[in-house]
Write an enzyme that holds these catalytic residues in place. Structure first.
Site, PDB file in Angstrom:
ATOM      1  N   ASP A 198       0.839  -1.204   0.000  1.00  0.00           N
ATOM      2  CA  ASP A 198       0.000   0.000   0.000  1.00  0.00           C
ATOM      3  C   ASP A 198       0.875   1.256   0.000  1.00  0.00           C
ATOM      4  OD1 ASP A 198      -2.364   1.425  -0.028  1.00  0.00           O
ATOM      5  OD2 ASP A 198      -2.523   1.515   2.151  1.00  0.00           O
ATOM      6  N   ASP A 215       3.017   2.743   8.170  1.00  0.00           N
ATOM      7  CA  ASP A 215       1.848   1.881   7.922  1.00  0.00           C
ATOM      8  C   ASP A 215       2.241   0.608   7.180  1.00  0.00           C
ATOM      9  OD1 ASP A 215       0.303   3.740   9.173  1.00  0.00           O
ATOM     10  OD2 ASP A 215      -0.500   4.622   7.343  1.00  0.00           O
TER      11      ASP A 215
END
Length: 419
Positions: A198, A215
């Site tokens: 991502d 993240d």
């Protein structure tokens, strides 16, 4: 009343007296800011009592899977507390990022949100540690408890570092950032053995002239079935962002090959990128044919190993016959490109190499004679060896004891042991 009912009532009264009955209701599961329920607040306070941090401030970042809070430890150092959501799940398809990971696929449970988020928090902690060990800039993990993760704060004075999407950078800084992030993507793949899945301008922080990757709870290992698809999406997102900002970027396939190519030495990365940059400048705008080839590459199946190649014989014929193999996308990731470059091209045989026709016939006859002689020698050797083994077995049978004698001796030995 029957005995079963009487026993149940007595058991309930006994458990009520010693405080074992469950007295929770919906109010105990109610959340503040979608993450802070009764159990989460208890975990946060317990970590504070252990002096992991001394002061906790407000929320500095919100996302689809967690909220991040600012805190300060006893030494005055700033920390970030990432609290994963357990009740209101905005991130619905997170299971596909865990089920393919051998480290967590046995403990991941989608029916229990609290256990699921505990697994994701632990996965982010392990991924951050691997990324840090690989020499890539990312937050340093301090502590973890269930679904609460404590890390170093990327920012200054309580102000978090801006996302790459929000950072106001000049064209020169963007060029430096592009070079830095694609090298980080290669290190993430080659050293940490991970794919972010991502990676975009919304998961990269810009702080003090450098880029930090954040993240990583959904990052997968290289043997994941979807790792190559995730990596292509990361390449597409990164190239698309910098291209919109005016940076001359590689195509998605060129970036993908640069990341997965095992033949590029670490000290040769800079020279490789300089050559690619010169190629991009000379190429200019991408043609329509190249755009079509790019879209085909994004949809094509890419095997990670040669064992996953479906049409092996057809590909071998194409390679040996010298046909165009540009659509053979697995050449770089499997190391086949490097292996083919090491093989010297076959030289065409001319008459001068053999002399006249008579010499050619003599050489062919002699070579065929040698080839015919070698199998005969092998057959003779095999026959002699077989004969020798037979003679040895025959000699051994002469001194072999009959089975009846063996049994008698065995019984006598057993009888002596009993006495």
């Amino acid at each position: 009343m029957c005995n079963n009912v009487t026993t149940s009532i007595r058991g309930f009264i006994r458990e009520t007296a010693i405080g074992r009955t469950k007295t929770t209701d919906r109010a105990d599961r109610a959340t503040v800011e979608k993450v802070l329920d009764f159990k989460t607040i208890f975990i946060v306070r317990k970590m504070m009592h252990r002096h992991v941090y001394e002061v906790i401030h407000g929320c500095i970042s919100t996302g689809k899977e967690a909220h991040v809070y600012h805190a300060i430890d006893s030494d005055g150092k700033e920390l970030a507390i990432k609290v994963f959501k357990t009740s209101v799940l905005d991130f619905k398809d997170r299971a596909k990022y865990v089920q393919g990971d051998f480290r967590f696929r046995r403990v991941f449970r989608t029916k229990n949100p609290r256990k699921m988020m505990k697994t994701l928090a632990e996965k982010e902690m392990r991924n951050l540690m691997r990324i840090k060990d690989a020499g890539i800039r990312c937050p340093t993990v301090r502590d973890i408890k269930h679904h609460v993760l404590v890390m170093d704060f990327i920012g200054k004075g309580g102000w978090a570092a801006p996302l790459l999407n929000d950072a106001a950078l000049s064209l020169d800084k963007l060029r430096e950032g592009y070079r830095e992030i694609i090298i980080a993507m290669r290190m993430l793949y080659q050293k940490a053995k991970l794919v972010h899945t991502d990676l975009s301008e919304f998961n990269i922080l810009y702080f003090e002239g450098h880029l930090y990757i954040i993240d990583v709870s959904q990052a997968v290992e290289l043997f994941d079935d979807n790792a190559n698809d995730f990596l292509r999406q990361d390449c597409l997102h990164v190239s698309g962002f910098f291209k919109k900002r005016g940076v001359a970027v590689m195509t998605v396939r060129e970036l993908f090959d640069f990341i997965v190519d095992p033949s590029i030495a670490e000290e040769a990365v800079d020279s490789y990128l300089d050559e690619v940059q010169q190629k991009i400048v000379n190429r200019g705008d991408i043609s329509v044919v190249d755009e079509i080839a790019e879209s085909v590459f994004l949809q094509a199946y890419i095997p990670s190993t040669l064992n996953q190649v479906m049409e092996v014989e057809a590909d071998v014929l194409r390679l040996t016959s010298g046909e165009d193999t540009e659509d053979m996308y697995y050449k770089t990731i499997t190391g086949l490109r490097q292996a083919l470059s090491c093989v010297p091209p076959s030289q065409p045989e001319s008459e001068s190499d053999y002399g006249d026709d008579e010499d050619v016939s003599i050489d062919s006859q002699s070579s065929s004679g040698i080839e015919a002689k070698e199998p005969l020698d092998k057959k003779v050797a095999r026959k002699e060896n077989k004969k020798k083994v037979k003679e040895e077995k025959k000699e051994a049978r002469k001194h072999k004891l009959p089975k009846a004698v063996k049994k008698r001796r065995k019984k006598l030995a057993q009888g002596g042991n009993r006495r």
